[in-house]
Design an enzyme around this catalytic site. Structure first.
Site, PDB file in Angstrom:
ATOM      1  N   PRO A 188      -8.001  13.550  -2.844  1.00 32.93           N
ATOM      2  CA  PRO A 188      -8.057  13.761  -4.293  1.00 32.93           C
ATOM      3  C   PRO A 188      -7.614  15.166  -4.685  1.00 32.93           C
ATOM      4  O   PRO A 188      -7.880  16.132  -3.967  1.00 32.93           O
ATOM      5  CB  PRO A 188      -9.542  13.543  -4.623  1.00 32.93           C
ATOM      6  CG  PRO A 188     -10.086  12.748  -3.482  1.00 32.93           C
ATOM      7  CD  PRO A 188      -9.319  13.203  -2.281  1.00 32.93           C
ATOM      8  N   THR A 241       4.328  32.465   5.043  1.00 34.92           N
ATOM      9  CA  THR A 241       5.156  33.286   4.160  1.00 34.92           C
ATOM     10  C   THR A 241       4.446  33.523   2.838  1.00 34.92           C
ATOM     11  O   THR A 241       3.560  32.765   2.430  1.00 34.92           O
ATOM     12  CB  THR A 241       6.520  32.617   3.889  1.00 34.92           C
ATOM     13  OG1 THR A 241       6.310  31.414   3.147  1.00 34.92           O
ATOM     14  CG2 THR A 241       7.243  32.302   5.191  1.00 34.92           C
ATOM     15  N   LYS A 245      -0.524  27.687  12.573  1.00 39.63           N
ATOM     16  CA  LYS A 245       0.426  27.901  11.478  1.00 39.63           C
ATOM     17  C   LYS A 245       1.570  28.724  12.049  1.00 39.63           C
ATOM     18  O   LYS A 245       1.451  29.936  12.239  1.00 39.63           O
ATOM     19  CB  LYS A 245      -0.247  28.655  10.326  1.00 39.63           C
ATOM     20  CG  LYS A 245       0.654  28.853   9.104  1.00 39.63           C
ATOM     21  CD  LYS A 245       0.856  27.567   8.337  1.00 39.63           C
ATOM     22  CE  LYS A 245       1.658  27.811   7.066  1.00 39.63           C
ATOM     23  NZ  LYS A 245       1.849  26.589   6.270  1.00 39.63           N
ATOM     24  N   VAL A 259       2.624  20.122  -1.872  1.00 34.64           N
ATOM     25  CA  VAL A 259       2.247  18.701  -1.865  1.00 34.64           C
ATOM     26  C   VAL A 259       0.859  18.480  -1.276  1.00 34.64           C
ATOM     27  O   VAL A 259       0.390  17.342  -1.218  1.00 34.64           O
ATOM     28  CB  VAL A 259       3.284  17.842  -1.103  1.00 34.64           C
ATOM     29  CG1 VAL A 259       4.611  17.829  -1.822  1.00 34.64           C
ATOM     30  CG2 VAL A 259       3.436  18.307   0.341  1.00 34.64           C
ATOM     31  N   LYS A 304      -0.334  20.069   1.891  1.00 32.96           N
ATOM     32  CA  LYS A 304      -0.407  20.094   3.367  1.00 32.96           C
ATOM     33  C   LYS A 304      -1.645  20.824   3.870  1.00 32.96           C
ATOM     34  O   LYS A 304      -2.303  20.369   4.812  1.00 32.96           O
ATOM     35  CB  LYS A 304       0.836  20.779   3.952  1.00 32.96           C
ATOM     36  CG  LYS A 304       2.121  20.012   3.831  1.00 32.96           C
ATOM     37  CD  LYS A 304       3.241  20.666   4.619  1.00 32.96           C
ATOM     38  CE  LYS A 304       3.512  22.098   4.196  1.00 32.96           C
ATOM     39  NZ  LYS A 304       3.958  22.223   2.794  1.00 32.96           N
ATOM     40  N   THR A 305      -1.956  21.976   3.278  1.00 30.91           N
ATOM     41  CA  THR A 305      -3.073  22.772   3.793  1.00 30.91           C
ATOM     42  C   THR A 305      -4.405  22.067   3.579  1.00 30.91           C
ATOM     43  O   THR A 305      -5.261  22.032   4.485  1.00 30.91           O
ATOM     44  CB  THR A 305      -3.079  24.154   3.127  1.00 30.91           C
ATOM     45  OG1 THR A 305      -1.860  24.833   3.457  1.00 30.91           O
ATOM     46  CG2 THR A 305      -4.260  24.991   3.601  1.00 30.91           C
ATOM     47  N   GLY A 313      -7.679  18.726  -6.362  1.00 30.40           N
ATOM     48  CA  GLY A 313      -8.751  19.646  -6.721  1.00 30.40           C
ATOM     49  C   GLY A 313      -9.854  19.817  -5.707  1.00 30.40           C
ATOM     50  O   GLY A 313     -10.740  20.660  -5.895  1.00 30.40           O
ATOM     51  N   GLU A 346       0.559  22.957  11.303  1.00 26.13           N
ATOM     52  CA  GLU A 346       0.935  22.825   9.892  1.00 26.13           C
ATOM     53  C   GLU A 346       2.241  23.571   9.618  1.00 26.13           C
ATOM     54  O   GLU A 346       2.320  24.787   9.772  1.00 26.13           O
ATOM     55  CB  GLU A 346      -0.155  23.359   8.962  1.00 26.13           C
ATOM     56  CG  GLU A 346       0.208  23.151   7.495  1.00 26.13           C
ATOM     57  CD  GLU A 346      -0.639  23.963   6.526  1.00 26.13           C
ATOM     58  OE1 GLU A 346      -0.205  24.126   5.370  1.00 26.13           O
ATOM     59  OE2 GLU A 346      -1.707  24.458   6.932  1.00 26.13           O
ATOM     60  N   GLY A 347       3.258  22.841   9.197  1.00 30.50           N
ATOM     61  CA  GLY A 347       4.548  23.438   8.909  1.00 30.50           C
ATOM     62  C   GLY A 347       4.574  24.161   7.575  1.00 30.50           C
ATOM     63  O   GLY A 347       3.592  24.222   6.839  1.00 30.50           O
TER      64      GLY A 347
END
Length: 238
Positions: free
Chosen positions: A200, A41, A37, A13, A15-16, A202, A109-110
């Site tokens: 945005p 994984t 982090k 979605v 997050k990073t 990209g 960040e999960g």
């Protein structure tokens, strides 16, 4: 805020990239930033992880991984299958608290969503956020289906008594469809929390200098940016 926990309504979605935008905006404002982090994984030891990507885009931020597992699975499952030790919520909280003594802002960040398990005892990012008493930013997708997953996440945050900072759209489409445009108004209603930006789609492919220049315009003032929900809605909704 000193520590901000960033979770999502699911995987992929944004997050990073959102974490990188928040880090870049804070760094440009003169704040020292660390990115934690807890569990990475699906990445080999010689590959770049999410924290590395944040640093590439945002600039000179401190990064820390607590554990890395090779298979692209939930952290608890990946740890069990690899034979490596899992990450515990108290370890996440301790690491974030230590980084907070040395930095102005710590971003945690999960992996996946709020209740993705770190260990076989059911420890989650929500448990770490509770230990830290830190606000939680929820990154959501823009299109059809996002209202349900966002409301479920919001309800769980409130059930646990956590500080719900708001919702941010992690990949605003270049050509938004009807559902995405309607969700601009509906997301803060179902979440019961403000919409704090729209990154945005990209932009992770931008040159880092261009990414850093653009980041503040994607985030609301609470996150250090200049994004305004009313202006964005008016521009995107016919």
């Amino acid at each position: 805020m000193t520590i901000l926990v960033i979770t999502g309504t699911g995987t992929e979605v944004g997050k990073t990239i959102t974490t990188a935008a928040v880090a870049a905006t804070a760094f440009a404002a003169g704040r020292s930033v660390a990115v934690l982090k807890p569990a990475q994984t699906g990445v080999r030891p010689d590959e770049r992880g999410d924290a590395d990507e944040v640093a590439r885009l945002a600039g000179a931020v401190t990064t820390l991984e607590l554990a890395r597992y090779p298979e692209p699975l939930a952290p608890a499952t990946a740890a069990r299958r690899s034979g490596l030790a899992p990450v515990r919520p108290h370890e996440v909280a301790d690491a974030a608290a230590k980084l907070a003594t040395e930095h102005d802002l710590v971003l945690v960040e999960g992996a996946g969503g709020l209740l993705v398990r770190f260990d076989d005892e059911g420890g989650t990012l929500a448990d770490a956020a509770r230990l830290l008493a830190a606000p939680v930013l929820v990154v959501a997708s823009a299109g059809l289906g996002t209202l349900n997953t966002t409301e479920l996440t919001a309800r769980e945050l409130r059930f646990r008594g956590l500080d719900f900072a708001g919702v941010l759209i992690g990949g605003w489409p270049n050509e938004p469809d009807l559902a995405s445009r309607c969700n601009l108004a509906d997301l803060p209603v179902v979440a019961g929390a403000p919409l704090l930006g729209a990154v945005p789609e990209g932009v992770g492919a931008l040159d880092p200098a261009d990414f850093r220049a653009g980041a503040p315009s994607w985030l609301a003032p609470r996150l250090g940016g200049s994004w305004d929900a009313a202006t964005h809605n008016a521009r995107c909704t016919p």
